[in-house]
Design an enzyme around this catalytic site. Structure first.
Site, mmCIF file in Angstrom:
data_model
loop_
_atom_site.group_PDB
_atom_site.id
_atom_site.type_symbol
_atom_site.label_atom_id
_atom_site.label_comp_id
_atom_site.label_asym_id
_atom_site.label_seq_id
_atom_site.Cartn_x
_atom_site.Cartn_y
_atom_site.Cartn_z
ATOM 1 N N ASP A 237 0.823 -1.217 0.000
ATOM 2 C CA ASP A 237 0.000 0.000 0.000
ATOM 3 C C ASP A 237 0.852 1.259 0.000
ATOM 4 O O ASP A 237 0.413 2.311 -0.443
ATOM 5 C CB ASP A 237 -0.932 0.013 1.200
ATOM 6 C CG ASP A 237 -2.153 -0.832 0.902
ATOM 7 O OD1 ASP A 237 -2.037 -2.068 0.966
ATOM 8 O OD2 ASP A 237 -3.193 -0.260 0.527
ATOM 9 N N ASN A 247 1.611 -2.997 4.155
ATOM 10 C CA ASN A 247 0.643 -3.835 3.435
ATOM 11 C C ASN A 247 -0.360 -4.369 4.458
ATOM 12 O O ASN A 247 -0.247 -4.082 5.661
ATOM 13 C CB ASN A 247 1.361 -4.967 2.693
ATOM 14 C CG ASN A 247 0.443 -5.692 1.721
ATOM 15 O OD1 ASN A 247 -0.266 -5.056 0.934
ATOM 16 N ND2 ASN A 247 0.418 -7.010 1.771
HETATM 17 O O1 MRU Z 1 -7.686 -2.934 2.784
HETATM 18 P P1 MRU Z 1 -7.385 -3.352 1.382
HETATM 19 O O2 MRU Z 1 -8.177 -4.528 0.932
HETATM 20 O O3 MRU Z 1 -7.483 -2.184 0.412
HETATM 21 O O4 MRU Z 1 -5.870 -3.786 1.412
HETATM 22 C C1 MRU Z 1 -5.251 -4.178 0.226
HETATM 23 C C2 MRU Z 1 -3.868 -4.646 0.393
HETATM 24 O O5 MRU Z 1 -3.308 -4.642 1.458
HETATM 25 C C3 MRU Z 1 -3.149 -5.044 -0.853
HETATM 26 O O6 MRU Z 1 -2.182 -6.005 -0.570
HETATM 27 C C4 MRU Z 1 -2.453 -3.809 -1.452
HETATM 28 O O7 MRU Z 1 -3.338 -2.745 -1.578
HETATM 29 C C5 MRU Z 1 -1.858 -4.110 -2.774
HETATM 30 S S1 MRU Z 1 -3.100 -4.337 -4.006
HETATM 31 C C6 MRU Z 1 -2.296 -4.566 -5.484
#
Ligand code: MRU
Length: 348
Positions: A237, A247
């Site tokens: 993220d 992440n």
């Molecule tokens: O809370 P989320 O579902 O948005 O979290 C997503 C993640 O942690 C993913 O691993 C990250 O955004 C990478 S997506 C290519």
């Protein structure tokens, strides 16, 4: 299956909170629909959040067209909408990256009619979307090069078509390596509390007929100890300038376990996920979410309603634990401050 698409001046978002039970698109005609969709995780995943926010800005511009007597006031309203969209989730840097791009276009628009301004913004949102697709496909192929013999891999959360503009980051690499017969089997950890691994990753991989086995998050160590996985690959993220990576909560635990078992731990992310303004992961803002996500499961209550809850949505993995970071410009190795700045110099 498309995670989002634009048609008839509206953004259609595949509502991920309903998956895998129901495939249903939410029609967003107002920027507020996008704001709610991001906050509720109807659409999620760092790269996709950025794309969706960019289209949210376009929706705002369409909404307020003809409401102002001069283009400066119209532009100011669009800036206000952009700011509100940037407040939806704090950790995924792609959100801020995309909104900054939209604002930069807005600030440089010399055209004066509302229709011309909307057109330029829509063109930029489309570009953010298509650039994301392109970088995603390149990244997937670079990542597949890391695998030299057929292995079983572990992945976490959801990093696929539902989280990006194309085949996915970690899941994109898995798809490419699987096609090349370098991955035999994928273990998807379910990803408490919102089960992106179980609901979304298992669903996506099964649709693609990739051999996937679902496990609960607390099984990861046992799989490693029993030599059932030979590599881990996750998304990100936000990646700080030294490679520290935020992440989904639980990623750090997997990285520590991977080190203990001498298993490579890879991160796959486009350059839009890097935050060069922060030197380390200490400065990454970690989103904390509602306690309801922890004390209930669907409509069932699973804990005392008044129990105290801590619900961080992300954690930060120290860069030393990361064997490589896969980007659309190639594969970065530790120490990341050096490899990242080399890529940036080449970019400039
Ligand atoms: O809370 P989320 O579902 O948005 O979290 C997503 C993640 O942690 C993913 O691993 C990250 O955004 C990478 S997506 C290519």
């Amino acid at each position: 299956m498309e995670a989002i698409y634009w048609s008839d001046d509206s953004l259609k978002i595949l509502n991920q909170t309903l998956l895998p039970i129901k495939v249903e698109y939410k029609i967003c005609t107002k920027w507020q629909d996008v704001e709610i969709a991001i906050k509720r995780l109807e659409v999620r995943g760092a790269p996709l959040i950025g794309v969706v926010a960019a289209y949210g800005v376009v929706l705002g511009a369409i909404q307020y067209k003809n409401d102002f007597n001069n283009s400066n006031d119209f532009k100011e309203k669009i800036r206000e909408v952009s700011y509100r969209l940037s407040q939806t989730r704090p950790t995924a840097v792609n959100l801020f990256w995309a909104i900054e791009k939209m604002i930069a276009v807005l600030n440089n628009i010399s055209e004066t009619t509302d229709a011309e301004i909307i057109l330029k913004l829509k063109q930029e949102a489309d570009k953010i979307f298509s650039d994301n697709k392109e970088s995603n496909e390149k990244l997937a192929l670079y990542g597949a090069e890391l695998f030299t013999k057929p292995v079983n891999v572990l992945t976490y959360c959801n990093t696929g078509t539902l989280a990006t503009a194309a085949c996915g980051t970690a899941l994109g690499v898995i798809r490419a390596a699987y096609d090349q017969k370098k991955i035999v089997k994928v273990y998807a950890a379910e990803t408490r509390p919102l089960l992106q691994g179980a609901r979304l990753t298992a669903f996506e991989l099964m649709q693609d007929k990739i051999d996937v086995t679902l496990i609960t998050d607390n099984m990861v160590g046992w799989l490693m100890k029993n030599k059932m996985v030979e590599a881990c690959i996750v998304g990100a993220d936000r990646i700080a300038a030294n490679g520290d990576t935020a992440n989904k909560i639980g990623t750090y635990t997997i990285a520590v376990l991977a080190k203990e078992h001498n298993i490579p731990f890879y991160v796959a992310a486009p350059l839009s996920t890097f935050d060069f303004t922060i030197s380390s992961g200490k400065d990454i803002v970690i989103e904390e979410r509602e306690k309801e996500e922890i004390i209930s499961f669907g409509s069932s209550i699973t804990a005392p309603l008044d129990v105290k809850v801590f619900n961080p949505a992300f954690d930060v993995t120290n860069s030393e634990l990361i064997s490589a970071i896969i980007t659309e410009k190639g594969i970065l190795k530790y120490p990341y401050s050096e490899s990242i700045s080399k890529i940036c110099r080449e970019e400039a």
